[in-house]
Scaffold this motif. Sequence first.
Motif, PDB file in Angstrom:
ATOM      1  N   TYR A   1      17.225  -2.157  -8.967  1.00  0.00           N
ATOM      2  CA  TYR A   1      17.422  -2.250  -7.533  1.00  0.00           C
ATOM      3  C   TYR A   1      16.272  -3.037  -6.908  1.00  0.00           C
ATOM      4  CZ  TYR A   1      20.314   1.859  -8.569  1.00  0.00           C
ATOM      5  OH  TYR A   1      21.230   2.723  -9.102  1.00  0.00           O
ATOM      6  N   HIS A   2      16.597  -3.858  -5.929  1.00  0.00           N
ATOM      7  CA  HIS A   2      15.562  -4.599  -5.225  1.00  0.00           C
ATOM      8  C   HIS A   2      14.713  -3.627  -4.399  1.00  0.00           C
ATOM      9  CE1 HIS A   2      13.633  -7.524  -2.575  1.00  0.00           C
ATOM     10  NE2 HIS A   2      13.990  -8.453  -3.461  1.00  0.00           N
ATOM     11  N   PRO A   3      13.400  -3.848  -4.319  1.00  0.00           N
ATOM     12  CA  PRO A   3      12.542  -2.930  -3.548  1.00  0.00           C
ATOM     13  C   PRO A   3      13.009  -2.717  -2.111  1.00  0.00           C
ATOM     14  CG  PRO A   3      11.198  -4.414  -4.851  1.00  0.00           C
ATOM     15  CD  PRO A   3      12.615  -4.873  -5.022  1.00  0.00           C
ATOM     16  N   GLN A   4      13.645  -3.716  -1.503  1.00  0.00           N
ATOM     17  CA  GLN A   4      14.079  -3.575  -0.113  1.00  0.00           C
ATOM     18  C   GLN A   4      15.181  -2.534   0.064  1.00  0.00           C
ATOM     19  OE1 GLN A   4      15.037  -7.209   1.974  1.00  0.00           O
ATOM     20  NE2 GLN A   4      13.284  -8.311   1.113  1.00  0.00           N
ATOM     21  N   THR A   5      15.869  -2.166  -1.034  1.00  0.00           N
ATOM     22  CA  THR A   5      16.965  -1.203  -0.905  1.00  0.00           C
ATOM     23  C   THR A   5      16.469   0.224  -0.750  1.00  0.00           C
ATOM     24  OG1 THR A   5      17.132  -0.834  -3.302  1.00  0.00           O
ATOM     25  CG2 THR A   5      18.436  -2.640  -2.364  1.00  0.00           C
ATOM     26  N   ASN A   6      15.208   0.471  -1.119  1.00  0.00           N
ATOM     27  CA  ASN A   6      14.644   1.824  -1.112  1.00  0.00           C
ATOM     28  C   ASN A   6      15.373   2.770  -2.064  1.00  0.00           C
ATOM     29  OD1 ASN A   6      12.587   1.305   0.825  1.00  0.00           O
ATOM     30  ND2 ASN A   6      14.130   1.437   2.450  1.00  0.00           N
ATOM     31  N   LEU A   7      16.023   2.203  -3.055  1.00  0.00           N
ATOM     32  CA  LEU A   7      16.638   3.005  -4.106  1.00  0.00           C
ATOM     33  C   LEU A   7      15.638   3.192  -5.239  1.00  0.00           C
ATOM     34  CD1 LEU A   7      20.104   1.204  -4.151  1.00  0.00           C
ATOM     35  CD2 LEU A   7      19.673   3.499  -3.284  1.00  0.00           C
ATOM     36  N   ILE A   8      16.033   3.925  -6.284  1.00  0.00           N
ATOM     37  CA  ILE A   8      15.139   4.154  -7.420  1.00  0.00           C
ATOM     38  C   ILE A   8      14.905   2.827  -8.124  1.00  0.00           C
ATOM     39  CG2 ILE A   8      14.827   5.406  -9.582  1.00  0.00           C
ATOM     40  CD1 ILE A   8      16.721   7.541  -8.462  1.00  0.00           C
ATOM     41  N   LYS A   9      13.701   2.308  -8.043  1.00  0.00           N
ATOM     42  CA  LYS A   9      13.446   0.923  -8.430  1.00  0.00           C
ATOM     43  C   LYS A   9      13.470   0.690  -9.933  1.00  0.00           C
ATOM     44  CE  LYS A   9      10.697   0.244  -4.247  1.00  0.00           C
ATOM     45  NZ  LYS A   9      11.006   1.590  -3.752  1.00  0.00           N
ATOM     46  N   ARG A  10      13.148   1.703 -10.721  1.00  0.00           N
ATOM     47  CA  ARG A  10      13.040   1.501 -12.159  1.00  0.00           C
ATOM     48  C   ARG A  10      14.363   1.689 -12.895  1.00  0.00           C
ATOM     49  NH1 ARG A  10       7.264   4.401 -13.809  1.00  0.00           N
ATOM     50  NH2 ARG A  10       5.951   3.092 -12.486  1.00  0.00           N
ATOM     51  N   ARG A  11      15.383   2.050 -12.202  1.00  0.00           N
ATOM     52  CA  ARG A  11      16.663   2.295 -12.866  1.00  0.00           C
ATOM     53  C   ARG A  11      17.270   0.971 -13.346  1.00  0.00           C
ATOM     54  NH1 ARG A  11      20.027   6.631 -10.121  1.00  0.00           N
ATOM     55  NH2 ARG A  11      18.695   7.883 -11.468  1.00  0.00           N
ATOM     56  N   LEU A  12      17.588   0.897 -14.617  1.00  0.00           N
ATOM     57  CA  LEU A  12      18.135  -0.327 -15.205  1.00  0.00           C
ATOM     58  C   LEU A  12      19.581  -0.533 -14.776  1.00  0.00           C
ATOM     59  CD1 LEU A  12      17.845  -2.688 -17.275  1.00  0.00           C
ATOM     60  CD2 LEU A  12      18.706  -1.097 -19.015  1.00  0.00           C
TER      61      LEU A  12
END
Length: 506
Positions: free
Chosen positions: A382-393
């Motif tokens: 996930y792109h950092p701007q989404t504020n989702l879990i960033k490390r999830r493949l």
Amino acid sequence: MKGVMIQGTASDVGKSLIVTALCRMFANEGTKVAPFKSQNMSNNSYVTIMGEEIGRAQGIQAEAAKTDATVWMNPILLKPRSDQQSEVVLLGKAVQTLSGRGYRDSFYEKGVNVIHSALEHLNNEFDVVVIEGAGSPVEVNLKDRELVNMKVAELADVPVVLVADIDRGGIFASMIGTLELLTTEERKRVQGLIINKFRGDLSLFEDGIQWLEEKTGIPVLGVLPYIEQHGIDGEDSLSLQNQIHNQVKGEIDIVVIYLPFISNYSDIEPFSFESDVSVRWVKHPSEFGKPDAVIIPGTKSTINDLQHLQDVQLDLLIKEFVTDGGSIVGLCGGYQMLGVEIFDEAGSDTGKVSSHIDGLKIIPAKTTFQPLKETVQVKGAYHPQTNLIKRRLIEGYEIHLGRTVHTGQSRPFLLLEGEKEEGYYSNEGKIIGTYLHHLFHNDEWRNEWLNGIRSRKGVERKEVVYANDLKEDRYDQLATQSKEHLNWELLKQIIEQWGAATNEIR
């Protein structure tokens, strides 16, 4: 070559499913097995680890065979772009667009050569090759230049098993008629018969089996049961109608917009594993209702399919749904439709240079079609701007001619390998556009997206459903069920005896 070819009395008699089952049966016994289909006609494609495009059915069969899919398993793929023309994908790469007449007149010798090369590669790398035919081997108007049935059996020099679908009726006429229309040499190659899609009491068909064997002198290798919603992808237009069906079983109501030139409809497949999700394929505004989410899938002709949505006025309902706060995901062509404008400068989408159409204007973006197609497997997060879990493949693949550029504030969805920003994400995930096929095959992502809908709807959130593991179970279940109704030892004996006589590709 040591192998067998599965041919049918007609389209959609179950050839793809039987090949898939045989691949898993061989693989489970430790045999190095590969699927093969010389020529596919389908917009439901599969991207290999080398970024090459083949028919989805052969990709699925390779998974069942527990091996990596390669272009040698499906050297020719035809992707319909209209009722008259198809894109020709040769050894994984798009090379030209031809009419049916143009393909038949100009491509035959090249086709024979590439099929021969593909068979040689598979013969050198695998112990057994399970070959799938197409349609019927006795289309008399096409037979002199066919590249999919008896010509392929001759090139590979393998025995043929003929399959008929008892569910559609007329099985004795279709079996006997097909055999009668084969030449003497072709008929000698048919070493077994399979009756597929049987329902009911098998004892009532025992006389039919005996009659077929006495009439033809060919053993009936099995009577396979009708398997409801087996979940194994099909490929041709008849299979497509069976694959695209409403799954009305749960509280979460997802509408998928049906497109005349829909491609890669397997993107929707994982929802069949979610017990509280209903999927409705919508063709007309009267069917739209009040869904919890809308998905616009991929298409082989974005402009033509968007024009269709405008003609039937589904575009108005989609825009109203988003304005009212609904969740929407556009996949590939669906992503392009969500934008402001679409330009076909190269004529690669419509065949008409400089074609243009206004998009749904949900995403501030413009798409321009390029001459060359991009096909690649991709990984990212996930792109950092989404504020989702960033490390999830996140994994998937891209197949597209369009290049989409954001015209307003950039709100990328994914950050792919190489720091490439991809897609569009806004309104806390209520609006998503991406070129990534198989987005929803990422189990954690699918669960996260569905749980957002569940929370907004006020229903219980669910744990992750690992669809990929369940899919492996389906391959094993298919193999086990098929083996119970098939004379497996006799089939292997036929392959061994025929293969002992020759180990060459003609």
